[in-house]
Design a protein around this motif. Structure first.
Motif, PDB file in Angstrom:
ATOM      1  N   ASP A   1       0.891  -1.163   0.000  1.00  0.00           N
ATOM      2  CA  ASP A   1       0.000   0.000   0.000  1.00  0.00           C
ATOM      3  C   ASP A   1       0.926   1.210   0.000  1.00  0.00           C
ATOM      4  O   ASP A   1       1.619   1.467   0.982  1.00  0.00           O
ATOM      5  CB  ASP A   1      -0.892  -0.055   1.246  1.00  0.00           C
ATOM      6  CG  ASP A   1      -1.750   1.196   1.410  1.00  0.00           C
ATOM      7  OD1 ASP A   1      -1.718   2.079   0.539  1.00  0.00           O
ATOM      8  OD2 ASP A   1      -2.461   1.278   2.438  1.00  0.00           O
ATOM      9  N   THR A   2       0.942   1.928  -1.124  1.00  0.00           N
ATOM     10  CA  THR A   2       1.962   2.966  -1.306  1.00  0.00           C
ATOM     11  C   THR A   2       1.348   4.353  -1.175  1.00  0.00           C
ATOM     12  O   THR A   2       0.512   4.743  -1.981  1.00  0.00           O
ATOM     13  CB  THR A   2       2.602   2.833  -2.693  1.00  0.00           C
ATOM     14  OG1 THR A   2       1.587   3.030  -3.688  1.00  0.00           O
ATOM     15  CG2 THR A   2       3.217   1.445  -2.890  1.00  0.00           C
TER      16      THR A   2
ATOM     17  N   THR B   1       1.504  13.551  -6.275  1.00  0.00           N
ATOM     18  CA  THR B   1       2.094  14.143  -7.473  1.00  0.00           C
ATOM     19  C   THR B   1       3.361  14.917  -7.097  1.00  0.00           C
ATOM     20  O   THR B   1       4.383  14.845  -7.773  1.00  0.00           O
ATOM     21  CB  THR B   1       1.086  15.115  -8.131  1.00  0.00           C
ATOM     22  OG1 THR B   1      -0.138  14.404  -8.363  1.00  0.00           O
ATOM     23  CG2 THR B   1       1.619  15.667  -9.444  1.00  0.00           C
TER      24      THR B   1
ATOM     25  N   ASP C   1      -2.323  15.915   4.014  1.00  0.00           N
ATOM     26  CA  ASP C   1      -2.976  14.715   4.544  1.00  0.00           C
ATOM     27  C   ASP C   1      -2.875  14.669   6.063  1.00  0.00           C
ATOM     28  O   ASP C   1      -1.943  15.207   6.654  1.00  0.00           O
ATOM     29  CB  ASP C   1      -2.300  13.445   4.000  1.00  0.00           C
ATOM     30  CG  ASP C   1      -2.747  13.111   2.587  1.00  0.00           C
ATOM     31  OD1 ASP C   1      -3.946  13.281   2.301  1.00  0.00           O
ATOM     32  OD2 ASP C   1      -1.906  12.690   1.773  1.00  0.00           O
TER      33      ASP C   1
ATOM     34  N   ARG D   1      -7.362  13.649   3.295  1.00  0.00           N
ATOM     35  CA  ARG D   1      -6.980  15.055   3.212  1.00  0.00           C
ATOM     36  C   ARG D   1      -7.550  15.850   4.378  1.00  0.00           C
ATOM     37  O   ARG D   1      -8.672  15.607   4.818  1.00  0.00           O
ATOM     38  CB  ARG D   1      -7.501  15.665   1.895  1.00  0.00           C
ATOM     39  CG  ARG D   1      -7.053  14.973   0.631  1.00  0.00           C
ATOM     40  CD  ARG D   1      -5.600  15.150   0.305  1.00  0.00           C
ATOM     41  NE  ARG D   1      -5.196  16.532   0.193  1.00  0.00           N
ATOM     42  CZ  ARG D   1      -4.050  16.912  -0.380  1.00  0.00           C
ATOM     43  NH1 ARG D   1      -3.221  16.006  -0.927  1.00  0.00           N
ATOM     44  NH2 ARG D   1      -3.723  18.167  -0.427  1.00  0.00           N
TER      45      ARG D   1
ATOM     46  N   ARG E   1      -7.570  13.593  -7.513  1.00  0.00           N
ATOM     47  CA  ARG E   1      -7.701  14.782  -6.690  1.00  0.00           C
ATOM     48  C   ARG E   1      -8.556  15.827  -7.363  1.00  0.00           C
ATOM     49  O   ARG E   1      -8.337  16.175  -8.504  1.00  0.00           O
ATOM     50  CB  ARG E   1      -6.315  15.371  -6.445  1.00  0.00           C
ATOM     51  CG  ARG E   1      -5.644  14.739  -5.287  1.00  0.00           C
ATOM     52  CD  ARG E   1      -4.188  15.010  -5.351  1.00  0.00           C
ATOM     53  NE  ARG E   1      -3.882  16.403  -5.047  1.00  0.00           N
ATOM     54  CZ  ARG E   1      -2.651  16.812  -4.793  1.00  0.00           C
ATOM     55  NH1 ARG E   1      -1.643  15.973  -4.831  1.00  0.00           N
ATOM     56  NH2 ARG E   1      -2.421  18.070  -4.514  1.00  0.00           N
TER      57      ARG E   1
HETATM   58  C1  6R9 Z   1       0.036   8.994  -6.139  1.00  0.00           C
HETATM   59  C2  6R9 Z   1      -1.175   9.849  -6.075  1.00  0.00           C
HETATM   60  C3  6R9 Z   1      -2.237  12.286  -3.682  1.00  0.00           C
HETATM   61  C4  6R9 Z   1      -3.206  12.091  -2.537  1.00  0.00           C
HETATM   62  C5  6R9 Z   1      -2.519  12.030  -1.209  1.00  0.00           C
HETATM   63  C6  6R9 Z   1      -3.475  11.188  -0.402  1.00  0.00           C
HETATM   64  C7  6R9 Z   1      -4.008  10.196  -1.409  1.00  0.00           C
HETATM   65  C8  6R9 Z   1      -2.423   8.472  -2.363  1.00  0.00           C
HETATM   66  C9  6R9 Z   1      -2.526   6.898  -0.861  1.00  0.00           C
HETATM   67  C10 6R9 Z   1      -3.332   7.976  -0.452  1.00  0.00           C
HETATM   68  C11 6R9 Z   1      -3.874   6.834   1.490  1.00  0.00           C
HETATM   69  C12 6R9 Z   1      -2.445   5.744  -0.017  1.00  0.00           C
HETATM   70  N1  6R9 Z   1      -3.256   8.930  -1.408  1.00  0.00           N
HETATM   71  N2  6R9 Z   1      -1.978   7.247  -2.051  1.00  0.00           N
HETATM   72  N3  6R9 Z   1      -4.007   7.942   0.718  1.00  0.00           N
HETATM   73  N4  6R9 Z   1      -3.138   5.766   1.151  1.00  0.00           N
HETATM   74  N5  6R9 Z   1      -1.719   4.660  -0.338  1.00  0.00           N
HETATM   75  O1  6R9 Z   1      -2.261   9.355  -5.848  1.00  0.00           O
HETATM   76  O2  6R9 Z   1      -0.987  11.184  -6.265  1.00  0.00           O
HETATM   77  O3  6R9 Z   1      -3.057  12.129  -7.377  1.00  0.00           O
HETATM   78  O4  6R9 Z   1      -1.335  13.601  -6.282  1.00  0.00           O
HETATM   79  O5  6R9 Z   1      -2.896  12.194  -4.925  1.00  0.00           O
HETATM   80  O6  6R9 Z   1      -3.865  10.839  -2.679  1.00  0.00           O
HETATM   81  O7  6R9 Z   1      -4.524  11.974   0.066  1.00  0.00           O
HETATM   82  O8  6R9 Z   1      -2.313  13.317  -0.692  1.00  0.00           O
HETATM   83  P1  6R9 Z   1      -2.088  12.338  -6.274  1.00  0.00           P
END
Ligand code: 6R9
Length: 646
Positions: free
Chosen positions: A408-409, A413, A497, A512, A523
């Motif tokens: 879970d990554t 952006t 976040d 967020r 987003r």
């Molecule tokens: C890579 C991507 C970023 C926002 C980030 C957060 C949410 C992304 C997540 C996650 C929980 C994860 N987010 N991965 N929340 N667990 N594994 O998605 O970039 O489109 O810029 O979104 O997405 O809220 O701040 P982006």
């Protein structure tokens, strides 16, 4: 939240690239000799000229700068393509799986080299030089990767605009960076439906004076109008140029690409990434987090219109000489077994997708999964939004049959690549937690006043120091870059976040904490949707908040106040929804439009979103203090009306 622990499977631990011992060694070196650590890691790339200093960054206002490997020289396309030719010319670089299951192509590194060179020469023949901006508005076809790498090869800066965005959204993104050239396709193809891309470009360009040339890739072959002197067929141009194009030596801090992303205020920001640090971060995280082994087929389902597609469909895997699968279609077409059929067809070992897709597929039951083998799968990944433990368990038990670790990554952006994630061979998993920071990432939780919180706690997620993949600026507005990310909590990068840290130091992203909503992992700024709404002739005022949604994670809840004399109706509601889709794109489609006689405002005229959020969530018992409202009676009315809608 589930606190169940999944230990590292022994078959993964036994041959993982980074196991617990190596992880400890690396962390040790990072503490004692960070420069030595980055110097070693940077050798993952081919440098034309070596750098003398690695990190020269500071988040402090007086000395603010983000710089990595600054005097190094390299080329991204040479790293992603040319350097693999001696050993891997005949290996598949890209496996392209079409929307139609009968259509696919395998592009070897040798072929990729020729295509990237030709594309680069076409760009040059059309006047594009180092530093020029090129907008790519393309479906998921190999030409999208060729075009990105072609820009990188000659030092042009690409700006990929997701092909689901409207003509208006495209126009504003072209204008913001003054692109000279746009690459598009006649039409896209998704789930058997055609997407009129060239038509959107034609609608956008009258508002984009900087654009001189449009290159059109024939995807469906249906006729589209071509404007003489401006529009050219890519295939015709390609035939005229040589298959050889030298790659431009680029400074590590020269721009590589711009990618627009939504924030809590204003128009989308042009996130700018540079050459050396970004590529190293994409390559290193792809290698280590997915435990990639040479020869494996790796599949990230993201569209190249998002950062995940940049870093984990194109740049990371290709820098590592991997085989990356590029999928044009959707998970539900021709049927909801498609993802797993594709895994079987190409022997996919690593599969990286988004929770929203998993939740949608979960609804179809286990049958469509069980109908396939999936024996090739080794590692599963999730990105884009918090993954709920139910979806995590389903992914693990049904898709991976209990044998594949799930990474879970968490990243953004702005971060260029993965920041918090398990390492398959070194981290026990907890469903719903992105677990521990990647090498060189120093997360920090702070309270509303910026005080650091220690131990097991919950707060605003910040990052204490720079990492190579960090964005360098907001294109054309460095002040906005500083204000957005470094002024809320001085000296720290603020992610936007919230997160919880448990007693094992594991991070659980809670979502967020700003006015950004996450719809199906994409987003959306509430301000963007609001400005689209108020541009409607009958709308006086609008406020948009997120609401829980079973598949999309969050949905869009819009409160609109009509102009005096206008009457809310079902027809008007439908018209408003259509309007927003046309203004921004289908991903901004409001799930609920509530006609509001008034919005809850403070006496100074500020909309109290906290209250609107609670109403949208159906959580009206704990509205908190509403005595500061100019007219508390609006709230009663909003609550009553919302019950009729949800
Ligand atoms: C890579 C991507 C970023 C926002 C980030 C957060 C949410 C992304 C997540 C996650 C929980 C994860 N987010 N991965 N929340 N667990 N594994 O998605 O970039 O489109 O810029 O979104 O997405 O809220 O701040 P982006």
């Amino acid at each position: 939240m589930s606190e169940k622990r999944h230990p590292i499977p022994s078959h993964i631990r036994a041959c993982a690239r980074v196991d617990a011992r190596r992880r400890a060694e690396w962390l040790d070196q990072l503490r004692n000799d960070p420069d030595g650590f980055w110097r070693r890691e940077a050798r993952r790339l081919d440098w034309i000229r070596d750098f003398t200093r690695s990190d020269e960054s500071s988040f402090d206002e007086a000395a603010f700068q983000i710089r990595w490997f600054a005097d190094g020289v390299l080329n991204v396309a040479a790293n992603c393509v040319d350097r693999h030719l001696p050993e891997r010319a005949e290996r598949a670089a890209i496996i392209w799986e079409g929307d139609n299951p009968e259509e696919s192509r395998v592009i070897t590194y040798r072929m990729l080299h020729e295509e990237v060179c030709r594309f680069a020469n076409v760009l040059k023949a059309n006047g594009i030089r180092k530093g020029d901006r090129v907008t790519l508005y393309l479906p998921m076809i190999p030409e999208a990767a060729y075009a990105m790498l072609a820009c990188a090869r000659i030092g042009a800066i690409h700006s990929v605009v997701f092909a689901g965005f409207s003509a208006d959204s495209l126009a504003s993104r072209i204008r913001d960076c003054d692109s000279r050239l746009v690459v598009t396709a006649d039409e896209g193809l998704r789930g058997g439906r055609k997407v009129p891309l060239k038509q959107s470009v034609d609608e956008a360009l009258p508002h984009c004076p900087s654009v001189e040339t449009v290159l059109v890739v024939a995807r469906t072959g249906n006729p589209v109008p071509m404007t003489p002197g401006r529009d050219r067929w890519y295939a015709a141009e390609r035939a005229l140029v040589s298959a050889d194009c030298p790659s431009e030596p680029m400074g590590a801090e020269d721009p590589l690409f711009i990618l627009y992303t939504s924030g809590s205020t204003g128009t989308p920001k042009g996130v700018l990434h540079t050459t050396g640090g970004y590529l190293l971060w994409a390559a290193m995280t792809h290698d280590v987090v997915f435990d990639y082994r040479p020869g494996e087929v790796y599949w990230c389902t993201a569209d190249i219109g998002w950062v995940t597609g940049h870093s984990y469909v194109v740049y990371g895997p290709l820098a590592n000489g991997a085989t990356t699968l590029m999928f044009e279609g959707v998970p539900s077409y021709p049927d909801s077994s498609r993802f797993w059929q594709v895994c079987d067809k190409w022997n996919v070992a690593i599969f990286y997708t988004a929770p929203t897709a998993l939740r949608a597929l979960m609804r179809e039951g286990d049958g469509p999964v069980a109908a396939t083998s999936r024996q090739s799968l080794r590692i599963l990944g999730s990105v884009g939004e918090p993954i709920n433990p139910e979806a995590w368990e389903w992914f693990h038990r049904v898709v991976g049959e209990g044998r594949c670790p799930i990474v879970d990554t968490w990243w953004q952006t702005e971060t260029g690549g993965i920041m918090i994630a398990p390492l398959p061979g070194a981290t026990d998993l907890k469903p719903g937690s992105a677990t521990l920071p990647f090498f060189g990432v120093e997360p920090l939780l702070v309270d509303g006043e910026g005080r650091e919180l220690t131990g097991a706690t919950e707060g605003n997620l910040c990052i204490a120091r720079s990492w190579p993949g960090q964005m360098r600026t907001v294109y054309g507005d460095h002040e906005r870059f500083f204000q957005t990310y470094f002024s809320t909590f001085p000296g720290r990068y603020f992610t936007g976040d919230g997160a919880r840290r448990d007693e094992d130091g594991y991070y659980w992203i809670t979502g967020r904490v700003d006015d950004v909503i996450n719809v199906s992992g994409h987003r959306m700024g509430t301000a963007e949707v609001e400005s689209a709404l108020v541009a409607h002739a009958k709308i006086a005022e609008a406020a948009v908040v997120g609401m829980p949604h079973p598949i999309k994670g969050q949905g869009i809840y819009a409160y609109v106040t009509l102009n005096v004399g206008e009457e809310g109706s079902e027809t008007l509601r439908e018209d408003i929804v259509r309007w927003v889709r046309r203004e921004i794109g289908p991903i901004a489609t409001p799930d609920i439009v509530q006609f509001a006689p008034g919005l809850p405002k403070t006496r100074s005229g500020k909309i109290m979103r906290r209250i609107l959020r609670k109403i949208a969530e159906g959580d009206t018992d704990s509205l908190g203090d509403i005595s500061t409202l100019a007219d508390p009676s609006v709230v009663e009315r909003l609550i009553a009306d919302s019950r009729l809608l949800t």
